[in-house]
Write an enzyme that holds these catalytic residues in place. Structure first.
Site, short mmCIF file in Angstrom:
data_model
loop_
_atom_site.label_atom_id
_atom_site.label_comp_id
_atom_site.label_asym_id
_atom_site.label_seq_id
_atom_site.Cartn_x
_atom_site.Cartn_y
_atom_site.Cartn_z
N SER A 9 64.70 39.32 -15.83
CA SER A 9 63.71 40.11 -16.68
C SER A 9 64.63 40.65 -17.63
O SER A 9 65.74 41.37 -16.94
CB SER A 9 62.62 40.76 -15.90
OG SER A 9 62.15 41.53 -16.70
N TYR B 253 59.73 47.06 -9.21
CA TYR B 253 59.80 45.68 -9.65
C TYR B 253 61.21 45.61 -10.42
O TYR B 253 61.88 44.42 -10.41
CB TYR B 253 58.46 45.36 -10.66
CG TYR B 253 58.78 44.11 -11.61
CD1 TYR B 253 58.64 43.11 -10.97
CD2 TYR B 253 59.25 44.39 -12.81
CE1 TYR B 253 58.53 41.91 -11.67
CE2 TYR B 253 59.40 43.30 -13.69
CZ TYR B 253 58.88 41.92 -13.14
OH TYR B 253 59.09 40.89 -13.74
N GLY C 56 51.72 29.62 -14.38
CA GLY C 56 52.69 30.37 -15.34
C GLY C 56 53.82 29.56 -15.67
O GLY C 56 53.83 28.28 -15.83
N LEU C 57 55.21 30.28 -15.56
CA LEU C 57 56.50 29.83 -15.78
C LEU C 57 56.82 28.46 -14.87
O LEU C 57 57.09 27.40 -15.32
CB LEU C 57 57.39 30.88 -15.90
CG LEU C 57 57.36 32.00 -16.82
CD1 LEU C 57 58.42 32.82 -16.48
CD2 LEU C 57 57.13 31.68 -18.37
N GLY C 58 56.32 28.64 -13.84
CA GLY C 58 56.63 27.56 -12.82
C GLY C 58 55.87 26.32 -13.14
O GLY C 58 56.67 24.97 -12.95
N GLY D 35 57.07 28.94 -7.07
CA GLY D 35 56.03 29.51 -7.64
C GLY D 35 55.40 28.31 -8.71
O GLY D 35 55.25 28.82 -9.77
N ALA D 36 55.35 27.07 -8.36
CA ALA D 36 55.03 25.99 -9.37
C ALA D 36 53.78 25.84 -9.83
O ALA D 36 53.27 24.72 -10.45
CB ALA D 36 55.81 24.86 -8.91
#
Length: 309
Positions: free
Chosen positions: A151, A176, A26-28, A22-23
């Protein structure tokens, strides 16, 4: 741990190879940028290759010489996970760090290519399979680590073993929370099994607190999207701050297997990375065993680790 730890404290990473799922945003993306600045060779494991190549071009423009590689990975499709792992193994003799970062949050009920509820498939099963398929490459790495991003919601989650696909009881945030609880259970159970096997690979967990990313807006609908994507946004920290706990887990010399990192601020919503509490239910041995065996069955990926009591 330095109270004000930032990405500037990351040691030189020029000899190390990372996979970040997931790069593209966002965080990735923030994780990829920080590792590239420190010389790391970062493999962007992504579903959207054109978007990833745009991200790479931007990073290289800012950091000439950045060592980045784009490879397609759809965590919702276990065939794609296997293809990614096969391709990586054919081109790389070792891997130093796997950061299981990608995720999806609170979509309408959707099934993966293999018929699993999408959040459980992407957030947990895809990463479970990916880690198992790359474990031997990691074992040959330099201070090898697996960082699984969970999370604070894992503390509200549990596993619906009798309805994992949500056919009877689906609710977006409830499932989730289940997937984030599964991340926490997996990260801890992986640590336990690696330790028992005497493996050099360390398994750690991280969470970003509340970070402003497209996770809250790309999949949720209705009140969930309104709450997390708009109403609570002023409480959120930017992605480069939210990525600090996973960067600490991936690179800090004093981080070790079984540790969980998150922000040090009120409610663990924001702040510098620090050790945080894993929900006791996530460390329950029977829950770990049951999820592990089920995950092996659902993914057809079996880890080359001895079974321990």
């Amino acid at each position: 741990m330095t109270k004000s730890w930032t990405s500037a404290h990351i040691p030189d990473q020029t000899t190390r190879t990372f996979v970040v799922t997931g790069a593209t945003s966002g965080l990735g993306l923030a994780t990829t940028q920080a590792l590239a600045r420190k010389g790391g060779h970062v493999i962007l494991a992504v579903r959207d290759e054109p978007k990833a190549r745009q991200a790479v071009a931007k990073i290289v423009a800012e950091q000439p010489g950045a060592r980045l590689e784009v490879r397609r990975l759809d965590l919702a499709d276990l065939d794609s996970v296997r293809a990614f792992a096969d391709g990586l193994r054919s081109d790389h003799a070792r891997l130093d760090v796997l950061i299981n970062n990608a995720g999806v949050m609170a979509p309408p009920r959707t099934l993966s290519a293999q018929g699993h509820e999408l959040q459980f498939a992407v957030n947990h099963l895809g990463h479970f399979a990916l880690t198992g398929l790359l474990l031997d490459l990691l074992a040959d790495g330099d201070d090898p680590r697996v960082v699984t991003v969970s999370s604070t919601n894992h503390r509200q989650g549990r596993l619906f073993f009798d309805d994992l696909s949500g056919e009877r009881t689906y609710a977006p945030m409830r499932f989730y929370n289940q997937s984030k609880f599964a991340n926490a259970v997996f990260g801890w159970e992986l640590h336990r099994r690696l330790t028992a096997a005497g493996s050099p690979v360390a398994s750690m967990l991280a969470h970003p607190g509340y970070a402003a990313t497209n996770l809250q807006t790309s999949a949720p609908v209705g009140m969930v999207k309104m709450l997390y994507g708009r109403i609570l946004t002023p409480l959120a920290q930017p992605p480069d701050r939210g990525a600090l706990p996973q960067l600490y887990a991936a690179t800090a010399p004093d981080a070790s297997g079984g540790q969980f990192f998150g922000p040090d601020g009120m409610g663990e919503l924001r702040g510098a990375p620090t050790r945080v509490r894993l929900a006791p239910a996530a460390a329950d041995a029977e829950t770990g065993r049951r999820l592990w065996e089920l995950s092996e069955q659902l993914t057809a990926v079996r880890y080359a680790l001895p079974v321990t009591g």
